[in-house]
Write an enzyme that holds these catalytic residues in place. Structure first.
Site, PDB file in Angstrom:
ATOM      1  N   ARG A 190      47.903  39.324  43.843  1.00 48.31           N
ATOM      2  CA  ARG A 190      46.720  40.150  44.091  1.00 48.31           C
ATOM      3  C   ARG A 190      45.471  39.294  44.202  1.00 48.31           C
ATOM      4  NH1 ARG A 190      42.345  40.370  41.862  1.00 48.31           N
ATOM      5  NH2 ARG A 190      43.241  40.618  39.783  1.00 48.31           N
TER       6      ARG A 190
ATOM      7  N   TRP B 269      37.494  26.580  39.141  1.00 48.03           N
ATOM      8  CA  TRP B 269      38.352  27.753  38.991  1.00 48.03           C
ATOM      9  C   TRP B 269      38.365  28.581  40.281  1.00 48.03           C
ATOM     10  CZ3 TRP B 269      41.235  26.639  35.175  1.00 48.03           C
ATOM     11  CH2 TRP B 269      40.717  26.028  34.032  1.00 48.03           C
TER      12      TRP B 269
ATOM     13  N   CYS C 263      29.511  40.646  46.769  1.00 49.71           N
ATOM     14  CA  CYS C 263      30.910  40.282  47.021  1.00 49.71           C
ATOM     15  C   CYS C 263      31.749  40.493  45.768  1.00 49.71           C
ATOM     16  CB  CYS C 263      31.000  38.819  47.475  1.00 49.71           C
ATOM     17  SG  CYS C 263      30.108  38.428  48.992  1.00 49.71           S
TER      18      CYS C 263
ATOM     19  N   ALA D 123      35.174  42.790  44.943  1.00 47.65           N
ATOM     20  CA  ALA D 123      36.414  42.258  44.381  1.00 47.65           C
ATOM     21  C   ALA D 123      36.747  42.916  43.045  1.00 47.65           C
ATOM     22  CB  ALA D 123      36.294  40.750  44.213  1.00 47.65           C
ATOM     23  N   ARG D 124      35.724  43.205  42.240  1.00 47.70           N
ATOM     24  CA  ARG D 124      35.968  43.856  40.954  1.00 47.70           C
ATOM     25  C   ARG D 124      36.600  45.231  41.142  1.00 47.70           C
ATOM     26  NH1 ARG D 124      29.943  42.169  39.086  1.00 47.70           N
ATOM     27  NH2 ARG D 124      30.433  40.128  38.184  1.00 47.70           N
TER      28      ARG D 124
ATOM     29  N   LEU E 248      59.852  45.436  23.235  1.00 47.87           N
ATOM     30  CA  LEU E 248      60.922  44.530  23.658  1.00 47.87           C
ATOM     31  C   LEU E 248      61.297  43.529  22.580  1.00 47.87           C
ATOM     32  CD1 LEU E 248      60.102  45.737  26.476  1.00 47.87           C
ATOM     33  CD2 LEU E 248      60.697  43.514  27.421  1.00 47.87           C
ATOM     34  N   GLY E 249      60.501  43.442  21.531  1.00 48.20           N
ATOM     35  CA  GLY E 249      60.794  42.484  20.472  1.00 48.20           C
ATOM     36  C   GLY E 249      60.778  41.064  20.987  1.00 48.20           C
TER      37      GLY E 249
ATOM     38  N   GLU F  23      35.340  37.205  37.354  1.00 46.67           N
ATOM     39  CA  GLU F  23      34.551  38.236  38.030  1.00 46.67           C
ATOM     40  C   GLU F  23      33.869  39.172  37.033  1.00 46.67           C
ATOM     41  OE1 GLU F  23      36.599  39.927  41.397  1.00 46.67           O
ATOM     42  OE2 GLU F  23      37.599  38.022  41.779  1.00 46.67           O
ATOM     43  N   GLY F  24      33.371  38.583  35.962  1.00 42.24           N
ATOM     44  CA  GLY F  24      32.637  39.330  34.955  1.00 42.24           C
ATOM     45  C   GLY F  24      33.417  39.496  33.682  1.00 42.24           C
TER      46      GLY F  24
END
Length: 396
Positions: free
Chosen positions: A102, A174, A250, A254-255, A350-351, A375-376
């Protein structure tokens, strides 16, 4: 006939009946992206994550372009022109596979392409957008710096005029897609204020060393951008915006995708927990038959589908041109926070198996730690909402 007998059956996968709010075109987009992710990502994602790589990213980008998923909500220039809810559903399905996938799509479409589409010249749009929409060119978005995160106004990257050219110097950190990008949208200080530049990554002085040793978003390309006297022509600058309004708009776009996408990671973890709880036996019966496990599953379902309903509401507002940045902060703050909690609760069901890559839960949980920050951060969105609620600015 009683009224209850005419009610549709309860659907554990859609307990609130949210699908009733979707148009056939919305469902078609969702099903198409879900099928692609099931075929191209899910069989390989645990191995990619374990190795910390995303092999074949260029092929994946072209396939996503063929689906119309790149720059999906933009109009013209080869973009799909889809509605906001359709784009959100695509983000949900992609992040149900992995947040890194994503992120590839979000950075391409909602950051790099969106910046060029909204603030670029016609020549820039014609040069970059059709190839980016097709996945032939990958883009990245350079805002965050090594020592500058939540305070982008303090960025040190600088672009200075030199005759008819610009000379760009600085570092960005990043940056998703950085080392595979053909164009980088880079934001820099200038004598006129903060400006954006469409930087071809084959420019002399530009490099993008990949960041390794990550414990989150491992199936994603993350890089540093290094710009040492990168000389750009005058027409590299995005002409239609000056100041932080450019990159922040922008980020809002995206957020919005994250509001949906985080629910995809949560859904995957929740569905895994349900399947596990109904098949794993302890004390002579499935653990899903115990009250404490059912309480966990019920709470997870409530937060998951509340989050999806919130995302849908924000999407309809965006389609109507009524979505405010504060409302996007509302969605990102709530949904990512709840998605992490759902993943952590799923891990307890699920342990010990919950930490294994045989299941997606821990992978989603560690990915969401990055999504929570980028993004924040939580704190920044809390302050955005705090200012909107009180009228008082607590940022400084």
């Amino acid at each position: 006939m009683s009224r209850s007998s005419s009610l549709p059956p309860f659907d554990p996968a859609d307990p609130l009946g949210i699908d009733d709010l979707l148009e056939p075109e919305d469902l078609a987009v969702r099903d198409t992206v879900r099928a692609w992710a099931a075929d191209r990502v899910l069989p390989h994602i645990a191995e990619w994550y374990e190795k910390g790589e995303l092999p074949g990213i260029r092929d994946l980008a072209r396939e996503l372009g063929a689906l119309g998923a790149l720059g999906m909500s933009l109009k013209g220039y080869g973009c799909a022109g889809a509605g906001a809810v359709q784009y959100g559903l695509a983000c949900l399905e992609l992040e149900a596979a992995d947040s890194g996938i994503r992120s590839l799509v979000s950075v391409q479409g909602s950051l790099a392409m969106y910046a060029i589409h909204r603030f670029g010249s016609e020549e820039q749009k014609q040069r970059w957008l059709p190839r980016m929409a097709a996945g032939e060119v990958i883009g990245c978005f350079g805002l965050t710096e090594p020592d500058i995160g939540s305070d982008p106004a303090a960025m040190r990257t600088y672009a200075k005029r030199d005759g008819g050219d610009w000379v760009l110097n600085g570092r960005k950190m990043w940056i998703t897609n950085g080392s595979v990008a053909g164009v980088a949208v880079v934001w820099a200080q200038t004598d006129d204020g903060i400006r954006g530049f469409a930087v071809p990554t084959d420019s002399a002085g530009f490099s993008a060393p990949e960041i390794t040793h990550k414990w989150s978003l491992r199936a994603s390309v993350t890089s540093e951008l290094v710009m040492d006297d990168v000389r750009l022509p005058a027409d590299a600058v995005l002409p239609e915006v000056t100041g932080l309004r450019g990159p922040l708009s922008c980020l809002s776009h995206a957020r919005y995708g994250i509001v949906w996408g985080s629910m995809g990671a949560a859904r995957s973890s929740f569905e895994t927990a349900v399947a596990y709880a109904t098949s794993r036996e302890q004390f002579g019966r499935p653990i899903g038959g115990f009250q404490l496990t059912q309480a966990k599953l019920a709470d997870m379902a409530v937060e998951l589908h509340k989050g999806i309903l919130l995302a849908h509401h924000l999407g309809r507002r965006m389609d109507a041109g009524r979505l405010r940045p504060e409302q996007i902060s509302f969605g990102k703050l709530n949904n990512v926070r709840e998605a992490i909690d759902i993943c952590r609760t799923a891990r307890t069901i699920l342990g010990a198996n919950g930490i294994s890559l045989e299941y997606p839960v821990m992978r989603h949980a560690t990915n969401l730690e990055s999504v929570l920050t980028y993004e924040g951060t939580v704190e920044m969105h809390q302050l955005v909402l705090g200012k909107a609620l009180t009228g008082l600015d607590a940022f400084r």
